[in-house]
Design a protein around this motif. Structure first.
Motif, PDB file in Angstrom:
ATOM      1  N   PHE A 104       0.809  -1.213   0.000  1.00 15.33           N
ATOM      2  CA  PHE A 104       0.000   0.000   0.000  1.00 15.33           C
ATOM      3  C   PHE A 104       0.847   1.269   0.000  1.00 15.33           C
ATOM      4  O   PHE A 104       0.323   2.355  -0.256  1.00 15.33           O
ATOM      5  CB  PHE A 104      -0.932   0.014   1.208  1.00 15.33           C
ATOM      6  N   LEU A 105       2.133   1.145   0.301  1.00 14.93           N
ATOM      7  CA  LEU A 105       3.001   2.316   0.244  1.00 14.93           C
ATOM      8  C   LEU A 105       3.525   2.563  -1.172  1.00 14.93           C
ATOM      9  O   LEU A 105       3.743   3.711  -1.573  1.00 14.93           O
ATOM     10  CB  LEU A 105       4.188   2.138   1.206  1.00 14.93           C
TER      11      LEU A 105
ATOM     12  N   ARG B 238      -5.984  -2.939  12.664  1.00 17.13           N
ATOM     13  CA  ARG B 238      -6.176  -2.608  11.245  1.00 17.13           C
ATOM     14  C   ARG B 238      -6.413  -1.129  11.042  1.00 17.13           C
ATOM     15  O   ARG B 238      -5.929  -0.532  10.069  1.00 17.13           O
ATOM     16  CB  ARG B 238      -7.379  -3.377  10.682  1.00 17.13           C
ATOM     17  N   THR B 239      -7.158  -0.504  11.957  1.00 19.43           N
ATOM     18  CA  THR B 239      -7.491   0.912  11.818  1.00 19.43           C
ATOM     19  C   THR B 239      -6.235   1.774  11.793  1.00 19.43           C
ATOM     20  O   THR B 239      -6.136   2.735  11.016  1.00 19.43           O
ATOM     21  CB  THR B 239      -8.406   1.369  12.969  1.00 19.43           C
ATOM     22  N   LEU B 240      -5.261   1.438  12.626  1.00 21.27           N
ATOM     23  CA  LEU B 240      -4.022   2.213  12.663  1.00 21.27           C
ATOM     24  C   LEU B 240      -3.267   2.099  11.346  1.00 21.27           C
ATOM     25  O   LEU B 240      -2.771   3.103  10.810  1.00 21.27           O
ATOM     26  CB  LEU B 240      -3.146   1.731  13.819  1.00 21.27           C
ATOM     27  N   TRP B 241      -3.186   0.883  10.811  1.00 19.77           N
ATOM     28  CA  TRP B 241      -2.524   0.701   9.522  1.00 19.77           C
ATOM     29  C   TRP B 241      -3.283   1.419   8.413  1.00 19.77           C
ATOM     30  O   TRP B 241      -2.669   2.044   7.531  1.00 19.77           O
ATOM     31  CB  TRP B 241      -2.400  -0.789   9.201  1.00 19.77           C
TER      32      TRP B 241
ATOM     33  N   LEU C  36      -2.514   5.055   8.600  1.00 17.62           N
ATOM     34  CA  LEU C  36      -1.149   5.311   8.138  1.00 17.62           C
ATOM     35  C   LEU C  36      -1.092   5.349   6.621  1.00 17.62           C
ATOM     36  O   LEU C  36      -0.509   6.278   6.031  1.00 17.62           O
ATOM     37  CB  LEU C  36      -0.215   4.224   8.667  1.00 17.62           C
ATOM     38  N   PHE C  37      -1.696   4.366   5.964  1.00 14.81           N
ATOM     39  CA  PHE C  37      -1.644   4.316   4.499  1.00 14.81           C
ATOM     40  C   PHE C  37      -2.414   5.475   3.872  1.00 14.81           C
ATOM     41  O   PHE C  37      -1.994   6.022   2.843  1.00 14.81           O
ATOM     42  CB  PHE C  37      -2.193   2.979   4.005  1.00 14.81           C
ATOM     43  N   ILE C  38      -3.530   5.853   4.481  1.00 14.81           N
ATOM     44  CA  ILE C  38      -4.274   7.007   3.974  1.00 14.81           C
ATOM     45  C   ILE C  38      -3.452   8.273   4.133  1.00 14.81           C
ATOM     46  O   ILE C  38      -3.372   9.111   3.213  1.00 14.81           O
ATOM     47  CB  ILE C  38      -5.628   7.132   4.695  1.00 14.81           C
ATOM     48  N   ALA C  39      -2.805   8.431   5.284  1.00 11.94           N
ATOM     49  CA  ALA C  39      -1.990   9.624   5.533  1.00 11.94           C
ATOM     50  C   ALA C  39      -0.831   9.718   4.543  1.00 11.94           C
ATOM     51  O   ALA C  39      -0.542  10.803   4.004  1.00 11.94           O
ATOM     52  CB  ALA C  39      -1.463   9.612   6.966  1.00 11.94           C
ATOM     53  N   VAL C  40      -0.174   8.591   4.292  1.00 13.53           N
ATOM     54  CA  VAL C  40       0.938   8.589   3.338  1.00 13.53           C
ATOM     55  C   VAL C  40       0.445   8.929   1.935  1.00 13.53           C
ATOM     56  O   VAL C  40       1.066   9.729   1.214  1.00 13.53           O
ATOM     57  CB  VAL C  40       1.652   7.228   3.338  1.00 13.53           C
TER      58      VAL C  40
END
Length: 218
Positions: free
Chosen positions: A85-86, A193-196, A199-203
């Motif tokens: 996802f990154l 899962r919510t934290l990941w 993170l992916f949305i923020a990136v």
């Protein structure tokens, strides 16, 4: 970038990418490109962390699978799982940065080179067809296309990767199949899962802002 392109049609790639990602009849084939970048991220991360890359599969339902050998747990496996996802977001930002400094050919031929490197690891016929179609399309634009066409193509691809990655992250967050990258990361890291997902949305949003500035604020 020539001023004529900037003045008259700079927002066309953004509009085209929005249509490709938001309109389902177009999104279904477009998602194969995002999946290709996603699996390339897994593959590159696996190699970078010392794992042995054994195969990549791209499926007709737009899903993908990258297999590697190494420790079943630990930082290397977490990085490999997270890289999917990154990768589209980071590749999109890299592409915008290359265009902004006048390295558009490096972007196009670099994409072709990445696809060529992936070919020996493809383990199914459909995956090979996806690589062939994408590679030929990018190569044809790089070799035959005018500067204007190359700019449109390059920026459209960048925004497809960024917007498409955001859509795949949110779709994966809604999925409860138990087999997604988010589920794997939760099991590997013991983080929710919510934290990941955040993170992916923020990136993705952050790289999108930087890509926007590289294209429109330069």
């Amino acid at each position: 970038m020539n001023s004529d392109w900037t003045d008259r049609s700079a927002y066309l790639p953004l509009a085209l990418a929005a249509a490709l990602v938001l309109w389902r009849p177009l999104w279904n084939p477009t998602r194969h490109v995002v999946t290709l970048a996603h699996e390339a991220g897994h593959a590159l991360a696996a190699v970078a962390t010392g794992r042995r890359l054994t195969g990549i599969r791209l499926h007709s339902d737009t899903s993908g699978l990258t297999l590697s050998r190494g420790r079943a747990r630990g930082p290397g496996m977490i990085v490999t799982a997270a890289a999917g996802f990154l990768a589209p977001a980071l590749l999109g930002l890299l592409g915008a940065a290359l265009i902004s400094v006048g390295r558009l050919p490096v972007l196009l031929w670099g994409a072709v080179a990445l696809i060529v490197v992936m070919v020996p690891f493809i383990r199914n016929a459909f995956g090979f067809v996806v690589l062939l179609v994408v590679g030929v399309a990018v190569g044809a634009v790089a070799y035959y296309g005018s500067l204007t066409l190359q700019l449109h193509f390059g920026y459209t691809a960048i925004w497809v990767l960024l917007a498409g990655n955001l859509r795949t992250v949110t779709e994966s967050a809604r999925s409860r199949s138990g087999r997604s990258d988010l589920d794997q990361l939760r099991a590997l890291s013991h983080l929710p899962r919510t934290l990941w997902t955040l993170l992916f949305i923020a990136v993705t949003v952050g790289t999108g802002v930087l890509a926007w500035r590289a294209q429109y604020a330069a």
